[in-house]
Design an enzyme around this catalytic site. Structure first.
Site, short mmCIF file in Angstrom:
data_model
loop_
_atom_site.label_atom_id
_atom_site.label_comp_id
_atom_site.label_asym_id
_atom_site.label_seq_id
_atom_site.Cartn_x
_atom_site.Cartn_y
_atom_site.Cartn_z
N LYS A 75 -6.38 8.21 19.52
CA LYS A 75 -5.48 8.40 18.38
C LYS A 75 -5.32 9.90 18.18
O LYS A 75 -6.20 10.68 18.55
CB LYS A 75 -6.11 7.77 17.12
CG LYS A 75 -5.14 7.48 16.01
CD LYS A 75 -4.54 6.09 16.11
CE LYS A 75 -3.55 5.85 15.02
NZ LYS A 75 -2.96 4.53 15.07
N GLY B 118 7.01 -6.22 3.76
CA GLY B 118 7.62 -5.09 4.47
C GLY B 118 8.17 -5.56 5.80
O GLY B 118 8.61 -6.71 5.93
N VAL C 172 6.70 -6.25 8.69
CA VAL C 172 6.00 -7.38 9.30
C VAL C 172 6.07 -8.62 8.40
O VAL C 172 6.38 -9.73 8.87
CB VAL C 172 4.51 -7.02 9.60
CG1 VAL C 172 3.80 -8.22 10.19
CG2 VAL C 172 4.42 -5.84 10.54
N GLY D 242 2.78 -8.27 0.51
CA GLY D 242 3.48 -7.22 1.24
C GLY D 242 4.61 -7.77 2.08
O GLY D 242 4.39 -8.38 3.13
#
Ligand code: NAD
Length: 367
Positions: free
Chosen positions: A92, A194, A196, A192
């Protein structure tokens, strides 16, 4: 409270200790005075393949916080890639700064140069604070980048694939709990709505599931209520519904001692990363309460599987088919969990570690 200088000192003196704690292979600290680039690339483990993980740009309070984040996130990528059966390692990057005011072409291209220096050991992608456009800048300086727009050979928006993985994972968990993977008539609480969450509603709606939904975004809530007949609930009340399935698709850390006490569901399967506030304490609490938990880092791996297919010439159908394997992988995790008494998150971690050890053994033979 520690002064910032003390935190910095502690970070530099504990650097190798920090890397050793979870066996990180390498970090690259990148500095460029001209563009103002300050970035850290952490490579956790490359036994299975190049370390792949997005680049997060965030206004961290101090360097210590950035370092902690990049070490934690890179390690998470190792486990996600391994449990998903991908030939990828974990890595990352974080860029320290305000993505709204400090990001520009030169900074992203300079970052691309640093990525290129790692000669493919690290492959980057977009993450919080970076966009597909930024990855195009990175791509001007290195080939070691994925998640480009579809028109440029990339996989485009990963959210529908992530949602599909969550959906098949939810079905596998439903099968474990009720002996059938049908979601027909099941009540699902989705936290949520959003990118997804919305796609997930679509998949479940086709099967005849019913919904409770929560979000701060009123527009998204109303859209979903109209399209899928979902019942809107106040944010916090999402834990108190009579839903049989809970799908956290917003934030991490929301499964904790308080919320487990309130949940009436029998299955938890959602997209959010790091859902369990404390993996061991809350993983075991869910078992005691008879809730089947689908490990987040497995069932939300569709996005990673999507970018992985860029290696072999991107094709969304193949990415969806590969993502469907999450169903069987989760079955194997349930089996190990039943046999060993480990909670499902621990069983998934165990299997991910086992695969890395096994492949390391494979590689030890002279070819
Ligand atoms: P998103 O930003 O599009 O959606 C998140 C939604 O959650 C937003 O609508 C936001 O308003 C809402 N939200 C924030 N706090 C909330 C709260 N307290 N209660 C209810 N709603 C709240 O993000 P996304 O891409 O849909 O991702 C959702 C989650 O899945 C994130 O945790 C993300 O890290 C994880 N994830 C996403 C992908 C992907 O492909 N997009 C892949 C893996 C994991």
């Amino acid at each position: 409270m520690m002064e910032v200088s003390q935190v910095k000192n502690q970070l530099s003196t504990n650097l190798f200790e920090n890397l050793a704690e979870h066996d990180h292979e390498q970090i690259l600290v990148c500095n460029d005075n001209h563009t103002g680039l300050k970035a850290i690339i952490a490579i956790h483990n490359t036994v299975l393949g190049p370390g792949l993980g997005g680049t997060r740009m965030w206004n961290y309070n101090n360097e210590s916080e950035a370092m902690r984040d990049v070490l934690r996130l890179s390690r998470g990528m190792t486990y996600k890639a391994s449990i998903s059966g991908l030939n990828l390692g974990g890595a990352k990057a974080v860029i320290i700064g305000d993505a709204k005011t400090q990001k520009n072409e030169a900074l992203m291209r300079k970052f691309g140069r640093f990525v290129n220096n790692l000669a493919g050991k690290y492959v980057t992608a977009e993450d919080v604070g970076t966009t597909t456009q930024d990855m195009e800048y990175v791509n001007m300086e290195t080939d070691h980048v994925v998640g480009l727009p579809e028109g440029r050979g990339g996989g485009g928006d990963p959210s529908p694939v992530t949602a599909y993985g969550v959906y098949v994972g939810m079905k596998s968990a439903a099968n474990k709990r009720w002996g059938t993977d049908s979601l027909e008539g099941k009540k699902v609480a989705v936290m949520g709505i959003g990118k997804v969450g919305m796609h997930l509603l679509e998949f479940m709606h086709k099967e005849g599931a019913k919904f409770y939904i929560s979000d701060m975004n009123q527009e998204a809530l109303e859209f979903a209520a109209n399209k899928f007949g979902a019942t809107i609930v106040e944010n916090d009340a999402i834990y108190d519904t009579d839903a049989e399935i809970f799908a956290p698709c917003a934030l991490g850390g929301i499964i904790n001692t308080d919320t487990i006490g309130r949940l009436n569901c029998e299955v938890i399967a959602g997209a959010a990363n790091n859902q369990l506030e404390d993996e061991d304490i809350h993983g075991d609490m869910l078992v005691k309460k008879g809730i089947v938990y689908a490990p987040d880092f497995l069932i939300n791996a569709g996005g990673l599987i999507n970018v992985y297919s860029e290696y072999t010439g991107y094709n969304r159908e193949n990415a969806m088919r590969d993502t469907e394997r999450i169903y069987d992988t989760l079955n194997s995790i349930f089996k190990v969990s039943d046999e060993t008494g480990m909670h499902t998150q621990a069983a998934a971690t165990h299997l991910a570690e086992k695969r890395i050890k096994d492949i390391m053994h494979v590689q030890s033979t002279i070819s």
